[in-house]
Design a protein around this motif. Structure first.
Motif, mmCIF file in Angstrom:
data_model
loop_
_atom_site.group_PDB
_atom_site.id
_atom_site.type_symbol
_atom_site.label_atom_id
_atom_site.label_comp_id
_atom_site.label_asym_id
_atom_site.label_seq_id
_atom_site.Cartn_x
_atom_site.Cartn_y
_atom_site.Cartn_z
ATOM 1 N N ASP A 1 10.803 11.015 13.857
ATOM 2 C CA ASP A 1 10.075 9.944 14.542
ATOM 3 C C ASP A 1 8.843 10.475 15.271
ATOM 4 O O ASP A 1 7.846 9.750 15.431
ATOM 5 C CB ASP A 1 10.993 9.230 15.533
ATOM 6 C CG ASP A 1 12.049 8.365 14.842
ATOM 7 O OD1 ASP A 1 11.905 8.124 13.625
ATOM 8 O OD2 ASP A 1 13.012 7.960 15.514
ATOM 9 N N LEU A 2 8.898 11.733 15.707
ATOM 10 C CA LEU A 2 7.765 12.338 16.410
ATOM 11 C C LEU A 2 6.757 12.967 15.450
ATOM 12 O O LEU A 2 5.767 13.562 15.890
ATOM 13 C CB LEU A 2 8.279 13.393 17.399
ATOM 14 C CG LEU A 2 9.080 12.845 18.587
ATOM 15 C CD1 LEU A 2 9.728 13.985 19.367
ATOM 16 C CD2 LEU A 2 8.195 12.010 19.505
ATOM 17 N N ALA B 1 2.826 14.805 21.402
ATOM 18 C CA ALA B 1 1.802 13.986 22.057
ATOM 19 C C ALA B 1 0.554 14.786 22.412
ATOM 20 O O ALA B 1 -0.508 14.202 22.679
ATOM 21 C CB ALA B 1 2.383 13.346 23.314
ATOM 22 N N ASN B 2 0.671 16.114 22.414
ATOM 23 C CA ASN B 2 -0.452 16.966 22.831
ATOM 24 C C ASN B 2 -0.848 17.957 21.742
ATOM 25 O O ASN B 2 -1.425 19.005 22.029
ATOM 26 C CB ASN B 2 -0.080 17.719 24.110
ATOM 27 C CG ASN B 2 0.094 16.807 25.300
ATOM 28 O OD1 ASN B 2 -0.866 16.481 25.997
ATOM 29 N ND2 ASN B 2 1.330 16.377 25.546
ATOM 30 N N VAL C 1 9.550 19.131 22.455
ATOM 31 C CA VAL C 1 9.035 18.641 21.170
ATOM 32 C C VAL C 1 8.255 17.344 21.381
ATOM 33 O O VAL C 1 7.159 17.160 20.819
ATOM 34 C CB VAL C 1 10.192 18.425 20.169
ATOM 35 C CG1 VAL C 1 9.682 17.734 18.904
ATOM 36 C CG2 VAL C 1 10.857 19.746 19.812
ATOM 37 N N LYS C 2 8.796 16.452 22.178
ATOM 38 C CA LYS C 2 8.119 15.171 22.456
ATOM 39 C C LYS C 2 6.756 15.414 23.106
ATOM 40 O O LYS C 2 5.743 14.804 22.717
ATOM 41 C CB LYS C 2 9.001 14.313 23.361
ATOM 42 C CG LYS C 2 8.397 12.965 23.763
ATOM 43 C CD LYS C 2 9.384 12.195 24.633
ATOM 44 C CE LYS C 2 8.748 10.947 25.237
ATOM 45 N NZ LYS C 2 8.399 9.954 24.192
ATOM 46 N N TYR D 1 21.163 13.392 14.562
ATOM 47 C CA TYR D 1 20.536 12.836 15.765
ATOM 48 C C TYR D 1 19.222 13.557 16.069
ATOM 49 O O TYR D 1 18.186 12.926 16.318
ATOM 50 C CB TYR D 1 21.513 12.980 16.929
ATOM 51 C CG TYR D 1 21.100 12.290 18.205
ATOM 52 C CD1 TYR D 1 21.286 10.926 18.369
ATOM 53 C CD2 TYR D 1 20.548 13.012 19.260
ATOM 54 C CE1 TYR D 1 20.925 10.290 19.549
ATOM 55 C CE2 TYR D 1 20.185 12.393 20.441
ATOM 56 C CZ TYR D 1 20.375 11.024 20.585
ATOM 57 O OH TYR D 1 20.011 10.404 21.754
ATOM 58 N N ILE D 2 19.260 14.888 16.043
ATOM 59 C CA ILE D 2 18.053 15.675 16.311
ATOM 60 C C ILE D 2 17.005 15.423 15.227
ATOM 61 O O ILE D 2 15.811 15.248 15.519
ATOM 62 C CB ILE D 2 18.404 17.174 16.388
ATOM 63 C CG1 ILE D 2 19.335 17.452 17.575
ATOM 64 C CG2 ILE D 2 17.141 18.029 16.495
ATOM 65 C CD1 ILE D 2 19.962 18.834 17.549
ATOM 66 N N LYS D 3 17.446 15.400 13.986
ATOM 67 C CA LYS D 3 16.515 15.199 12.869
ATOM 68 C C LYS D 3 15.791 13.863 12.986
ATOM 69 O O LYS D 3 14.574 13.774 12.725
ATOM 70 C CB LYS D 3 17.279 15.273 11.548
ATOM 71 C CG LYS D 3 16.396 15.162 10.320
ATOM 72 C CD LYS D 3 17.215 15.328 9.045
ATOM 73 C CE LYS D 3 16.328 15.232 7.807
ATOM 74 N NZ LYS D 3 17.122 15.415 6.553
#
Length: 388
Positions: A43-44, A118-119, A113-114, A36-38
């Protein structure tokens, strides 16, 4: 980051926390949690570094890259049958639940992480995101990650614990020793059994075991400096089969805790010495086994001051609260033996979080997630690229 953006990130985190809470996995067996974490990290578009399975390590290179910091979350659950009302996120696994809050730690770090993904163009230090297996057992996941060299290129490491014993709205830590070491022991008393009506013809191991329990308490009360925290607890005595038979053997199982390596070593030596001495006195044999666990958790002075500064800056002067040393243990201590860093409590005690950690009715107060996310983001944003 404005309040709306932070709350949106927290809401995203809460959704993932509830998925993890419904699907808990025991230490070392976090296979679905790993997957799930992977998936989220992939995806990010963050790089996944090699790590002992089922732990994961994600990596984000910084625009400066002269320093590398690590942020850690533990991912394992406990063998506790969940009780109480949890709505749509109650554990779906019989006998297993997230009764310590690791689902929250994982979801919070995923939110960071998300944000980082994004930054990434504005993040100066390199950042490692460690999702660690097996915090709750010995040997622990932290030991495996340290042995694998995950911290070799890290300058400092930070972690949090959502803490039921601390007032909601407060975050805190103390420099130096904050949490105790934790080691276990088993003492076997070998005597000689017989009929309960003729104890003089036996060497009664249960009677000897009662002397051992009392003598262990004298180690703490009479041999350790009263200003030095220490605990020895016997949690189980096993021996005998029925009312009127004196057994030939008895086993004692216990734990001992200390805040310094010196006291930790002293307690172990005295448990072994007094076990032998008392058994010799009663003409019995002693066999002592130690199960080495977690060292004391010792926060680095400089990194602790930095973390306090981040808390006050990002969440307000009143948000910071120093904490007392506690005799509970945490395997984040292994990281702090290798690298400077700080471990921070995020308070959540209140109506939503009324029961202590490891209780069957334990639950997190998800309203504190935003503060924990903001803390981690602040550490990334404000970490100095020169020495603290």
């Amino acid at each position: 980051m404005n309040k709306e953006a932070l709350q949106s990130l927290a809401d995203w985190s809460i959704g993932h926390r509830r998925h993890l809470h419904r699907n808990p996995e025991l230490s070392g067996m976090e296979h679905e949690t790993h997957r799930y974490i992977k998936t989220i990290i992939t995806d990010l578009a963050l790089e996944l570094r090699e790590a002992p399975y089922p732990s994961l390590v994600a990596y984000l290179p910084g625009t400066d890259g002269s320093k590398t910091i690590a942020l850690r979350a533990d991912i394992d659950a406990l063998p506790v049958e969940e009780e109480g009302e949890k709505g749509d996120y109650r554990s779906q696994v019989p006998g297993v639940s997230h009764a310590c809050g690791h689902d929250g730690h994982t979801a919070i770090l995923l939110a960071v992480v998300k944000w980082a993904a994004a930054n990434r163009e504005s993040i100066r230090p390199n950042v490692k995101f460690i999702f660690q297996s097996a915090e709750e057992i010995t040997p622990s996941g932290a030991e495996a990650l340290v042995s694998a060299g995950v911290l070799d290129d890290v300058d400092a490491i930070f972690g949090i614990h959502l803490w039921q014993g601390m007032e909601k709205g407060k975050l805190g830590l103390i420099p130096g020793p904050m949490m105790a070491s934790s080691d276990d022991f088993r003492v076997t008393v070998d005597g000689s059994g017989g009929h309960g009506s003729a104890p003089h013809e036996t060497t009664d191991p249960i009677y000897i075991a009662t002397h051992l329990v009392q003598s262990f308490q004298a180690i703490v009360s009479r041999q350790v400096n009263p200003m030095e925290p220490a605990v020895i607890s016997v949690g189980k005595i096993e021996g005998g089969t029925t009312y009127n038979i004196i057994p030939s053997k008895a086993d004692l199982y216990g734990t001992f805790r200390a805040m310094t390596p010196e006291t930790r070593a002293f307690l172990q030596e005295r448990i072994a010495r007094q076990s032998k001495g008392i058994c010799d006195t009663f003409q019995a044999e002693s066999h002592v086994e130690f199960i080495t666990g977690t060292p004391p958790l010792v926060n680095d002075e400089n990194e602790s001051r930095f973390a306090e500064t981040v808390i006050r800056k990002q969440l307000g002067e009143d948000a910071f609260a120093p904490v007392d040393m506690i005799m509970g243990a945490e395997d984040f201590a292994f990281y702090l033996q290798e690298k400077p860093g700080a471990f921070i409590f995020v308070g959540m005690k209140g109506e939503r979080s009324r029961y202590p950690h490891h209780h069957a009715k334990f639950d997190l107060d998800e309203e504190v997630f935003a503060s924990a996310i903001r803390l981690f983001i602040g550490i990334i944003e404000d970490y100095p690229l020169t020495s603290i």
